[in-house]
Motif scaffolding. Sequence first.
Motif, PDB file in Angstrom:
ATOM      1  N   ASP A  56      12.322   1.985  -1.410  1.00 45.34           N
ATOM      2  CA  ASP A  56      11.231   1.070  -1.062  1.00 45.34           C
ATOM      3  C   ASP A  56      11.149   0.031  -2.169  1.00 45.34           C
ATOM      4  N   PRO A  59       5.989  -3.268  -3.461  1.00 48.02           N
ATOM      5  CA  PRO A  59       5.000  -2.580  -4.309  1.00 48.02           C
ATOM      6  C   PRO A  59       4.580  -1.252  -3.695  1.00 48.02           C
ATOM      7  N   PRO A  60       4.217  -0.259  -4.525  1.00 50.31           N
ATOM      8  CA  PRO A  60       3.809   1.053  -4.007  1.00 50.31           C
ATOM      9  C   PRO A  60       2.712   0.950  -2.964  1.00 50.31           C
ATOM     10  N   SER A  61       2.807   1.779  -1.928  1.00 48.51           N
ATOM     11  CA  SER A  61       1.823   1.789  -0.843  1.00 48.51           C
ATOM     12  C   SER A  61       1.515   3.224  -0.488  1.00 48.51           C
ATOM     13  N   SER A  62       0.741   3.407   0.591  1.00 50.40           N
ATOM     14  CA  SER A  62       0.379   4.761   1.020  1.00 50.40           C
ATOM     15  C   SER A  62       1.610   5.568   1.405  1.00 50.40           C
ATOM     16  N   ASN A  64       4.223   5.855  -0.284  1.00 51.12           N
ATOM     17  CA  ASN A  64       4.747   6.480  -1.496  1.00 51.12           C
ATOM     18  C   ASN A  64       3.857   7.587  -2.032  1.00 51.12           C
ATOM     19  N   THR A  65       2.613   7.636  -1.581  1.00 53.20           N
ATOM     20  CA  THR A  65       1.666   8.593  -2.165  1.00 53.20           C
ATOM     21  C   THR A  65       1.111   9.589  -1.148  1.00 53.20           C
ATOM     22  N   SER A  66       1.498   9.471   0.115  1.00 53.42           N
ATOM     23  CA  SER A  66       0.933  10.323   1.171  1.00 53.42           C
ATOM     24  C   SER A  66       1.982  11.296   1.710  1.00 53.42           C
ATOM     25  N   ARG A 178      14.355  -7.011   1.628  1.00 50.89           N
ATOM     26  CA  ARG A 178      13.463  -5.871   1.891  1.00 50.89           C
ATOM     27  C   ARG A 178      14.241  -4.689   2.418  1.00 50.89           C
TER      28      ARG A 178
END
Length: 202
Positions: A56, A59-62, A64-66, A178
């Motif tokens: 990815d 920028p970090p998004s959900s 990356n954290t979910s 991208r």
Amino acid sequence: MNNNINVLTPIVCGLIAFSNSALAQAPLVSIPSQDAFFEQIKSLCGQSFLGKVVVDNAPPSSFNTSKLVMHIRKCSDTELQIPFHVGDDASRTWIITKTGSGLSLKHDHRHKDGSSDVSTMYGGHTLDAGWPQVQTFPADEYSKALFVKLKIPQSIGNSWQMYIYPDTFTYRLTRQGREFRVDFDLTHSIEQPVTPWGYSEK
């Protein structure tokens, strides 16, 4: 002359009726590599799998954290419905359809009340036979028009890929500058997630 027309009319009408009936009953064009790809996913119907972001460059998004879960929820001979859950967000469903000239991938995005998001049903259609393990879906005309309307023209160049191997299913988005990729572990099925937003429980 009129007698000839009277004789030919029922014959012509009969041929047209037969032709329409034959077309209605004709099976979809079969492309072996796409059929194999479709059937591999279909063989996992009813199961859910845990995924992780492996590429990815945004920028970090959900994502990356979910917790990421794909659920191969409903399958027919011509359509696969695959909800993609991002944490508690059950708004996304991938729809793969046999169209008669290839495979279509659509992204059905819903709100929690079941209504469609403004950005929904975008996706693409295969342009070649692909492989039993890999299919590519360049953005279709509907999607390009939608991206322009939503003021994200950079997405016109979107191309989606799906890979399936015995141990991994991959969802990948690419365009100029991208890349986003999620790999799902097919070696271990997990508990089914909630019903995706906008869909019935059955």
